[in-house]
Every structure is written in structure tokens, then in C-alpha cells.
Design an enzyme around this catalytic site. Structure first.
Site, short mmCIF file in Angstrom:
data_model
loop_
_atom_site.label_atom_id
_atom_site.label_comp_id
_atom_site.label_asym_id
_atom_site.label_seq_id
_atom_site.Cartn_x
_atom_site.Cartn_y
_atom_site.Cartn_z
N GLU A 17 -1.53 3.60 1.80
CA GLU A 17 -1.45 4.18 1.11
C GLU A 17 -1.90 4.29 -0.25
OE1 GLU A 17 1.92 6.96 3.04
OE2 GLU A 17 3.03 5.63 1.14
N HIS A 22 2.79 0.46 0.54
CA HIS A 22 2.06 1.30 -0.72
C HIS A 22 1.90 0.21 -1.60
CE1 HIS A 22 1.31 5.43 -2.81
NE2 HIS A 22 1.25 4.37 -3.69
N HIS A 63 6.97 -3.81 -4.87
CA HIS A 63 7.45 -3.58 -3.86
C HIS A 63 6.42 -5.02 -3.14
CE1 HIS A 63 5.72 0.04 -3.31
NE2 HIS A 63 6.73 0.30 -4.15
N HIS A 92 7.89 12.41 3.43
CA HIS A 92 8.32 12.26 1.62
C HIS A 92 9.58 13.20 1.99
CE1 HIS A 92 8.90 11.28 -2.26
NE2 HIS A 92 7.63 10.79 -2.20
N HIS A 105 12.21 5.80 2.87
CA HIS A 105 13.54 5.65 2.42
C HIS A 105 14.81 5.97 3.16
CE1 HIS A 105 15.50 5.29 -1.31
NE2 HIS A 105 16.39 7.22 -0.72
#
Length: 257
Positions: free
Chosen positions: A89, A62, A69, A209, A233
Site C-alpha cells: 500500500e 505500507h 515502520h 481500516h 491494528h
């Protein structure tokens, strides 16, 4: 002499398509760690290759405008290396669209986030933005890029994603994950209508997510037609204790069982 009479009945033949949910590993957090110190440790591209080697069936990135990042150069390097599927994304700004059209990933996921947003926290209002999304989808389709639109767990938003021409929807599972902590059955029901609408419309279904080893299995059991889950994550956090190879194996095991 007896005559036997045979009655033949012909049942319709249905083609059954079995969907095995794919695991796409989001490597943004690895890039965050690298950028915190400068240099190239950890090596984002090598990490992506190792994820593939350990069983990941896709890599998700992303890239954000501030490159906090994933950087643009990362995306180009990954495209030349990835052997599974590259999923990019992001908010379809002009700069993002130029990047995607130049790189030509397997899939682009359109996400309505703002530049200063910490993480994605809502899906598109596809009904309101139908006129905006349709030409963008067409633009990517012209390059034969699969298009997924990030939506909340609302069947109407799935319907209008279909009207926009999207191949898939990715249901935002942040609220699902939060509710799952206290009421797993209610959490599953909170995404059912949207998941079933995607199936009804013949759309591919992605989810992502806050998915993790705790909530992923029941989600896939409830909706076995999920084509892909994108997880970053939780995977990177689990890898701090288990190592990335063992972590990916555990996620693949949960998905398969």
C-alpha cells in the site's frame, strides 16, 4: 391410445462464482515495535511467515517515506519469502512506484496519504485525479501487478476507479467502524451503494481500516463478494491477549461463518 405430449423448457444457465473472502494481515505495527528498540526483535519477516503458517492468506505492508515502520529492505525480503499474496500500500510517489515495479507484488493498493499522516483516513477522489491515476495503473499493469484503489464508500468514486483501469477498489471502512459501535444496520447501509457498484462493474472488492472481530462478520454476511479484508491494528492488538496463532484462527472463523 393416449399420446403424451412433453413440453421442454430451457432455463438459462448461470455460472455462479463463489468468493471466499481472504484475510490479509497488515504487519506495520510489528515493524513499529521493532523500530522502537532497534535491532531485529520482533523479526518482521519471521512474523509474516508465521502469519501465513497460521492461516493468513496474504501479507500487507505500507512503507512510508520516513520508514517509521516498514522499511524498503523489509519489502524486498518479504517478496522473496511470502508464499501467499504480498500487497503493498502507499501513495504512488516516484519512489513508491520504483519500489513496487522492482519488487512486483501480487497487488498494489494506491492510497492518497501524505508523508506526515498518522494513518490513512480518506480515499481518492478518483474523478478529480482520473488523469493522474490512469497512467499509474497502466504502469503497474505492464508488470502484471493487480491494482486496487483506496476509495471512500461512494459509488461515484468506485465508478471512476474503474475508469482509471483499476482491478479492484478497497473501500475505506473507518467511518463504517465508528458508526457500527452505535448503529450496526446503519453502518452496513453506509457502504452498500459502493459495494454494490463494485459488483455491478465487475470489480474486485477489498475493504480495510478499523475492521475487527466485532464488526467483521456482519460486514461479510452483507457483502459476501468481498474479495479481501486487510487488517493490522486490531489483529496485533488482539494478539497481545490471544497470541497471533489463535487471533488469526478467530478472524478466519468469523470470515468463514
Amino acid at each position: 391410445m393416449h399420446k403424451s405430449i412433453f413440453f421442454c423448457t430451457f432455463a438459462p444457465v448461470f455460472r455462479v462464482v463463489l468468493v471466499m473472502t481472504k484475510l490479509s494481515v497488515n504487519i506495520n505495527k510489528v515493524a513499529t515495535l521493532r523500530n522502537a528498540r532497534g535491532g531485529n526483535v520482533p523479526d518482521v519477516q519471521q512474523f509474516a511467515l508465521d502469519c501465513e503458517r497460521f492461516g493468513a492468506q496474504g501479507i500487507t505492508v505500507h512503507p512510508r517515506p520516513d520508514e517509521r515502520h516498514i522499511r524498503r529492505e523489509d519489502v524486498y525480503l518479504l517478496k522473496s519469502m511470502i508464499k501467499t499474496e504480498l500487497n503493498i500500500e502507499g501513495n504512488p510517489t516516484e519512489a513508491f512506484r520504483e519500489l513496487v515495479l522492482d519488487v512486483v507484488p501480487t497487488q498494489v493498493t494506491l492510497v492518497p496519504d501524505t508523508p506526515n499522516q498518522l494513518t490513512s483516513n480518506h480515499g481518492w477522489n478518483t474523478k478529480h485525479y482520473l488523469g493522474t491515476l490512469q497512467p499509474i495503473v497502466d504502469e503497474f499493469h505492464a508488470k502484471r501487478i493487480r491494482v486496487s484503489i483506496f476509495v471512500d464508500a461512494n459509488p461515484e468514486m468506485v465508478l471512476y476507479a474503474k475508469k482509471a483501469g483499476a482491478d479492484r477498489v478497497e473501500i475505506y471502512t473507518g467511518p463504517f467502524a465508528k458508526l457500527y459501535e452505535t448503529d450496526s444496520k446503519k453502518a452496513i447501509e453506509s457502504v452498500r451503494a459502493a459495494a454494490e457498484k463494485a459488483q455491478e462493474l465487475g470489480m474486485g472488492l477489498n475493504m480495510g481500516h478499523d475492521l475487527n472481530l466485532h464488526n467483521l462478520g456482519e460486514l461479510i454476511h452483507a457483502f459476501p463478494w468481498i474479495a479481501e479484508v486487510s487488517i493490522g491494528h486490531a489483529i496485533i492488538s488482539d494478539a497481545l491477549y490471544l497470541g497471533i496463532e489463535e487471533t488469526i484462527k478467530k478472524y478466519r472463523y468469523v470470515i468463514a461463518n
